[in-house]
Design an enzyme around this catalytic site. Structure first.
Site, PDB file in Angstrom:
ATOM      1  N   GLU A 166      40.162  46.250  45.500  1.00  0.00           N
ATOM      2  CA  GLU A 166      41.179  47.305  45.625  1.00  0.00           C
ATOM      3  C   GLU A 166      40.723  48.410  46.564  1.00  0.00           C
ATOM      4  O   GLU A 166      41.509  48.945  47.342  1.00  0.00           O
ATOM      5  CB  GLU A 166      41.435  47.940  44.249  1.00  0.00           C
ATOM      6  CG  GLU A 166      42.320  47.145  43.345  1.00  0.00           C
ATOM      7  CD  GLU A 166      42.673  47.912  42.089  1.00  0.00           C
ATOM      8  OE1 GLU A 166      41.854  48.719  41.607  1.00  0.00           O
ATOM      9  OE2 GLU A 166      43.773  47.698  41.583  1.00  0.00           O
ATOM     10  N   LEU A 215      44.174  39.169  36.028  1.00  0.00           N
ATOM     11  CA  LEU A 215      43.818  39.184  34.602  1.00  0.00           C
ATOM     12  C   LEU A 215      42.542  39.991  34.390  1.00  0.00           C
ATOM     13  O   LEU A 215      41.434  39.507  34.668  1.00  0.00           O
ATOM     14  CB  LEU A 215      43.595  37.744  34.099  1.00  0.00           C
ATOM     15  CG  LEU A 215      44.736  36.750  34.273  1.00  0.00           C
ATOM     16  CD1 LEU A 215      44.331  35.375  33.756  1.00  0.00           C
ATOM     17  CD2 LEU A 215      45.994  37.229  33.564  1.00  0.00           C
ATOM     18  N   ASN A 255      41.350  43.935  32.115  1.00  0.00           N
ATOM     19  CA  ASN A 255      41.743  44.702  30.943  1.00  0.00           C
ATOM     20  C   ASN A 255      43.237  44.993  30.978  1.00  0.00           C
ATOM     21  O   ASN A 255      43.919  44.930  29.974  1.00  0.00           O
ATOM     22  CB  ASN A 255      40.952  46.004  30.894  1.00  0.00           C
ATOM     23  CG  ASN A 255      40.287  46.169  29.566  1.00  0.00           C
ATOM     24  OD1 ASN A 255      40.684  45.563  28.567  1.00  0.00           O
ATOM     25  ND2 ASN A 255      39.271  46.997  29.538  1.00  0.00           N
ATOM     26  N   GLY A 256      43.727  45.338  32.194  1.00  0.00           N
ATOM     27  CA  GLY A 256      45.171  45.330  32.449  1.00  0.00           C
ATOM     28  C   GLY A 256      45.486  43.984  33.088  1.00  0.00           C
ATOM     29  O   GLY A 256      44.618  43.415  33.741  1.00  0.00           O
ATOM     30  N   ARG A 299      46.497  46.321  25.367  1.00  0.00           N
ATOM     31  CA  ARG A 299      47.955  46.525  25.406  1.00  0.00           C
ATOM     32  C   ARG A 299      48.670  45.269  24.921  1.00  0.00           C
ATOM     33  O   ARG A 299      48.267  44.160  25.236  1.00  0.00           O
ATOM     34  CB  ARG A 299      48.414  46.829  26.840  1.00  0.00           C
ATOM     35  CG  ARG A 299      48.209  48.262  27.250  1.00  0.00           C
ATOM     36  CD  ARG A 299      48.508  48.473  28.718  1.00  0.00           C
ATOM     37  NE  ARG A 299      47.276  48.602  29.478  1.00  0.00           N
ATOM     38  CZ  ARG A 299      47.205  48.617  30.805  1.00  0.00           C
ATOM     39  NH1 ARG A 299      48.296  48.492  31.531  1.00  0.00           N
ATOM     40  NH2 ARG A 299      46.045  48.754  31.416  1.00  0.00           N
ATOM     41  N   ASN A 304      39.139  56.008  43.501  1.00  0.00           N
ATOM     42  CA  ASN A 304      39.999  55.188  42.642  1.00  0.00           C
ATOM     43  C   ASN A 304      39.826  55.687  41.201  1.00  0.00           C
ATOM     44  O   ASN A 304      38.942  55.237  40.479  1.00  0.00           O
ATOM     45  CB  ASN A 304      39.560  53.721  42.792  1.00  0.00           C
ATOM     46  CG  ASN A 304      40.450  52.765  42.023  1.00  0.00           C
ATOM     47  OD1 ASN A 304      41.235  53.174  41.171  1.00  0.00           O
ATOM     48  ND2 ASN A 304      40.311  51.492  42.323  1.00  0.00           N
ATOM     49  N   LYS A 364      35.966  55.272  40.308  1.00  0.00           N
ATOM     50  CA  LYS A 364      35.282  54.394  41.261  1.00  0.00           C
ATOM     51  C   LYS A 364      35.450  55.005  42.640  1.00  0.00           C
ATOM     52  O   LYS A 364      36.541  55.485  42.980  1.00  0.00           O
ATOM     53  CB  LYS A 364      35.912  52.995  41.243  1.00  0.00           C
ATOM     54  CG  LYS A 364      35.678  52.243  39.957  1.00  0.00           C
ATOM     55  CD  LYS A 364      36.301  50.859  40.021  1.00  0.00           C
ATOM     56  CE  LYS A 364      36.254  50.199  38.656  1.00  0.00           C
ATOM     57  NZ  LYS A 364      37.274  49.181  38.470  1.00  0.00           N
ATOM     58  N   ARG A 422      43.717  56.017  45.407  1.00  0.00           N
ATOM     59  CA  ARG A 422      44.678  55.171  44.696  1.00  0.00           C
ATOM     60  C   ARG A 422      45.462  56.029  43.706  1.00  0.00           C
ATOM     61  O   ARG A 422      44.870  56.799  42.942  1.00  0.00           O
ATOM     62  CB  ARG A 422      43.939  54.068  43.952  1.00  0.00           C
ATOM     63  CG  ARG A 422      44.822  53.277  43.039  1.00  0.00           C
ATOM     64  CD  ARG A 422      44.056  52.185  42.332  1.00  0.00           C
ATOM     65  NE  ARG A 422      44.884  51.565  41.325  1.00  0.00           N
ATOM     66  CZ  ARG A 422      44.568  51.449  40.037  1.00  0.00           C
ATOM     67  NH1 ARG A 422      43.423  51.918  39.590  1.00  0.00           N
ATOM     68  NH2 ARG A 422      45.386  50.895  39.195  1.00  0.00           N
ATOM     69  N   ASP A 459      36.963  42.766  24.958  1.00  0.00           N
ATOM     70  CA  ASP A 459      36.163  42.131  26.007  1.00  0.00           C
ATOM     71  C   ASP A 459      36.129  40.628  25.755  1.00  0.00           C
ATOM     72  O   ASP A 459      35.675  40.175  24.701  1.00  0.00           O
ATOM     73  CB  ASP A 459      34.743  42.714  25.996  1.00  0.00           C
ATOM     74  CG  ASP A 459      33.962  42.287  27.225  1.00  0.00           C
ATOM     75  OD1 ASP A 459      33.928  41.080  27.513  1.00  0.00           O
ATOM     76  OD2 ASP A 459      33.390  43.169  27.885  1.00  0.00           O
ATOM     77  N   ILE A 492      38.715  38.949  34.152  1.00  0.00           N
ATOM     78  CA  ILE A 492      38.873  37.689  33.420  1.00  0.00           C
ATOM     79  C   ILE A 492      39.213  36.559  34.393  1.00  0.00           C
ATOM     80  O   ILE A 492      38.595  35.491  34.355  1.00  0.00           O
ATOM     81  CB  ILE A 492      39.964  37.843  32.335  1.00  0.00           C
ATOM     82  CG1 ILE A 492      39.498  38.843  31.264  1.00  0.00           C
ATOM     83  CG2 ILE A 492      40.303  36.497  31.715  1.00  0.00           C
ATOM     84  CD1 ILE A 492      40.545  39.207  30.223  1.00  0.00           C
ATOM     85  N   GLY A 493      40.159  36.802  35.280  1.00  0.00           N
ATOM     86  CA  GLY A 493      40.589  35.760  36.219  1.00  0.00           C
ATOM     87  C   GLY A 493      39.470  35.282  37.124  1.00  0.00           C
ATOM     88  O   GLY A 493      39.404  34.105  37.483  1.00  0.00           O
ATOM     89  N   HIS A 536      49.664  47.375  39.767  1.00  0.00           N
ATOM     90  CA  HIS A 536      48.610  46.514  40.330  1.00  0.00           C
ATOM     91  C   HIS A 536      48.969  46.071  41.756  1.00  0.00           C
ATOM     92  O   HIS A 536      48.459  45.056  42.238  1.00  0.00           O
ATOM     93  CB  HIS A 536      48.388  45.245  39.488  1.00  0.00           C
ATOM     94  CG  HIS A 536      47.683  45.478  38.179  1.00  0.00           C
ATOM     95  ND1 HIS A 536      47.885  44.679  37.080  1.00  0.00           N
ATOM     96  CD2 HIS A 536      46.759  46.393  37.812  1.00  0.00           C
ATOM     97  CE1 HIS A 536      47.130  45.103  36.084  1.00  0.00           C
ATOM     98  NE2 HIS A 536      46.437  46.153  36.506  1.00  0.00           N
TER      99      HIS A 536
HETATM  100  P1  AMP Z   1      38.667  44.364  34.733  1.00  0.00           P
HETATM  101  O1  AMP Z   1      39.597  45.275  33.988  1.00  0.00           O
HETATM  102  O2  AMP Z   1      39.329  43.647  35.878  1.00  0.00           O
HETATM  103  O3  AMP Z   1      37.373  45.027  35.117  1.00  0.00           O
HETATM  104  O4  AMP Z   1      38.283  43.214  33.708  1.00  0.00           O
HETATM  105  C1  AMP Z   1      37.577  43.526  32.535  1.00  0.00           C
HETATM  106  C2  AMP Z   1      37.517  42.317  31.644  1.00  0.00           C
HETATM  107  O5  AMP Z   1      36.950  41.188  32.327  1.00  0.00           O
HETATM  108  C3  AMP Z   1      36.536  42.561  30.499  1.00  0.00           C
HETATM  109  O6  AMP Z   1      37.190  43.127  29.431  1.00  0.00           O
HETATM  110  C4  AMP Z   1      36.069  41.174  30.158  1.00  0.00           C
HETATM  111  O7  AMP Z   1      36.890  40.704  29.110  1.00  0.00           O
HETATM  112  C5  AMP Z   1      36.327  40.348  31.384  1.00  0.00           C
HETATM  113  N1  AMP Z   1      35.087  39.778  31.959  1.00  0.00           N
HETATM  114  C6  AMP Z   1      34.225  40.343  32.823  1.00  0.00           C
HETATM  115  N2  AMP Z   1      33.210  39.501  33.108  1.00  0.00           N
HETATM  116  C7  AMP Z   1      33.442  38.366  32.395  1.00  0.00           C
HETATM  117  C8  AMP Z   1      32.768  37.111  32.255  1.00  0.00           C
HETATM  118  N3  AMP Z   1      31.641  36.855  32.910  1.00  0.00           N
HETATM  119  N4  AMP Z   1      33.308  36.198  31.440  1.00  0.00           N
HETATM  120  C9  AMP Z   1      34.446  36.434  30.765  1.00  0.00           C
HETATM  121  N5  AMP Z   1      35.134  37.594  30.867  1.00  0.00           N
HETATM  122  C10 AMP Z   1      34.640  38.546  31.658  1.00  0.00           C
END
Ligand code: AMP
Length: 396
Positions: free
Chosen positions: A377, A200, A202-203, A232, A7, A14, A84, A274, A323-324, A173
């Protein structure tokens, strides 16, 4: 069957080795190389209870993959590989067995995804070199959205221009949105007829699914459309792009960098992309960090509400992505904004993470079921790789 999943991102790689037996996918080994192309690239891996970390010299993602494939955890070798690929364009609307022609077609789609597709093409070539006698399958992020109806797929542009240049709303996605739906379907023993998956990280993107098929999504020709993201901007007035070029004197490359890398949570807050940093800063009284988080929630809720139009309502909503899955506060903010739709989160369920892959966070009385789903994924790519190989074997 043991499947190596690759990935690639623009600066991360990854990987994982998965045992796929029917619907069950077990990770035997997983690895990630972060900060590829910098002096501090690091490779972390895990196999059962054993884990390790080493610094690596990797100028690009393919070089990183060569080093990953030398890992002792992979010595027994996979039976097949799945990779991917972000953009499948108009040609690739389902997973495909990779040959040299497919690699070149994926490279050519770099016109639509310059940060991702050339990297994917290089990675596929590397896998071909290293595993010459194994089947390799490309799984596309755009493919799940091939079921978008014409009203959702077209822009309000001259139709012949869209046909000539392939200017469609492809959506992204898709591997994640599909994985979330399949996990929820297995958990509930039925797919909600009107489901909105909200990814939710980074993207970030939202997808409306009718009976498990994508009928609307927030990203379009590129992964820049739609929600506010880590760096973004998401939706902006197209006139703003022209204004930046004409009146502010920015070049198209500068505007692209601004909208892709300097906007979103990072741009508004001036602190970070972040969410954890923003939560800390806002807690210490930083007004713009608070505004950035409010905007992120407001725009996500607006997009979810808009996606109910595609479904004539909504039965279930899921949250996934970094985030989600991890920020109860952000889920609560989005949930509150959607109260008018009959969404009611249970504060306790929203806070308590019992580690389950799928957990319900809405109250029993909520008109809309709301879930947190830990997206996987790589497991989805492994699964789709095996499905394609099984169907092509059956056809022979
Ligand atoms: P992803 O791109 O799906 O890996 O998500 C990355 C984002 O998830 C990071 O930029 C963080 O803002 C958020 N994130 C990861 N862990 C936490 C957490 N424990 N609490 C709040 N936000 C988080």
């Amino acid at each position: 069957m043991r499947v190596l999943v690759v990935n690639p991102g623009s600066a991360t790689l990854k990987c994982g080795l998965y045992q796929v037996s029917g619907p069950s996918v077990t990770a035997l080994w997983t690895g990630v190389v972060d900060r590829v192309g910098t002096d501090t690239a690091v490779f972390r891996w895990q196999s059962g209870a054993t884990s390790g970390q080493t610094e690596v010299i990797a100028g690009d993602v393919s070089a990183a993959l060569h080093q990953v494939l030398d890992s002792p955890g992979l010595t027994d070798g996979p039976d097949a590989a799945g990779c991917r690929v972000v953009h499948g364009g108009e040609r690739f609307t389902a997973p495909i067995l990779v040959d040299a022609g497919v690699v070149e077609a994926i490279r050519a789609l770099g016109v639509l995804a310059p940060l991702h597709n050339p990297v994917s093409a290089d990675v596929l070539q590397t896998i071909q070199d290293r595993l010459p006698d194994r089947p390799i399958v490309a799984v596309f992020d755009t493919a799940f959205h091939r079921t978008l109806p014409p009203v959702a797929r077209a822009y309000a542009l001259p139709y012949t221009l869209m046909e000539q240049h392939g200017l469609w709303r492809y959506g992204f996605h898709g591997i994640a949105h599909r994985n979330v739906m399949e996990q929820l379907r297995a958990h509930r023993q039925a797919c909600p007829a009107r489901l909105i998956t909200c990814h939710l990280g980074n993207g970030a993107s939202v997808c409306a699914q009718r009976d498990g098929r994508s009928v609307e999504t927030s990203m379009g020709l590129t992964p820049m459309e739609g929600l506010m993201m880590g760096t973004r901007s998401g939706d902006v007035d197209p006139g703003l792009v022209l204004h930046l070029q004409r009146a502010v004197g920015m070049s198209s490359a500068e505007v692209e960098t601004l909208l892709n890398r300097e906007s979103g949570l990072r741009g508004v807050s001036g602190v970070s992309n972040d969410l954890r940093d923003l939560e800390r800063a806002a807690g210490a009284g930083d007004v713009r960090a608070e505004l950035a988080m409010q905007m992120f929630a407001y725009r996500a809720a607006k997009a979810i509400a808009a996606h109910t139009v595609a479904l004539g309502g909504v039965d279930a909503i899921t949250f996934s992505g970094g985030i989600g899955e991890n920020s109860a506060t952000m889920r609560a903010r989005v949930g509150e904004l959607l109260a008018f739709l009959g969404v009611e989160l249970d504060a306790g369920r929203n806070q308590q993470d019992d580690g389950a892959r799928v957990r319900r966070i809405s109250t029993d009385a909520s008109h809309v079921e709301v879930y947190v789903v830990r997206v996987d994924e790589n497991a989805q790519v492994a699964q789709e790789t095996v499905r394609l190989l099984a169907s092509s074997t059956a056809e022979v």
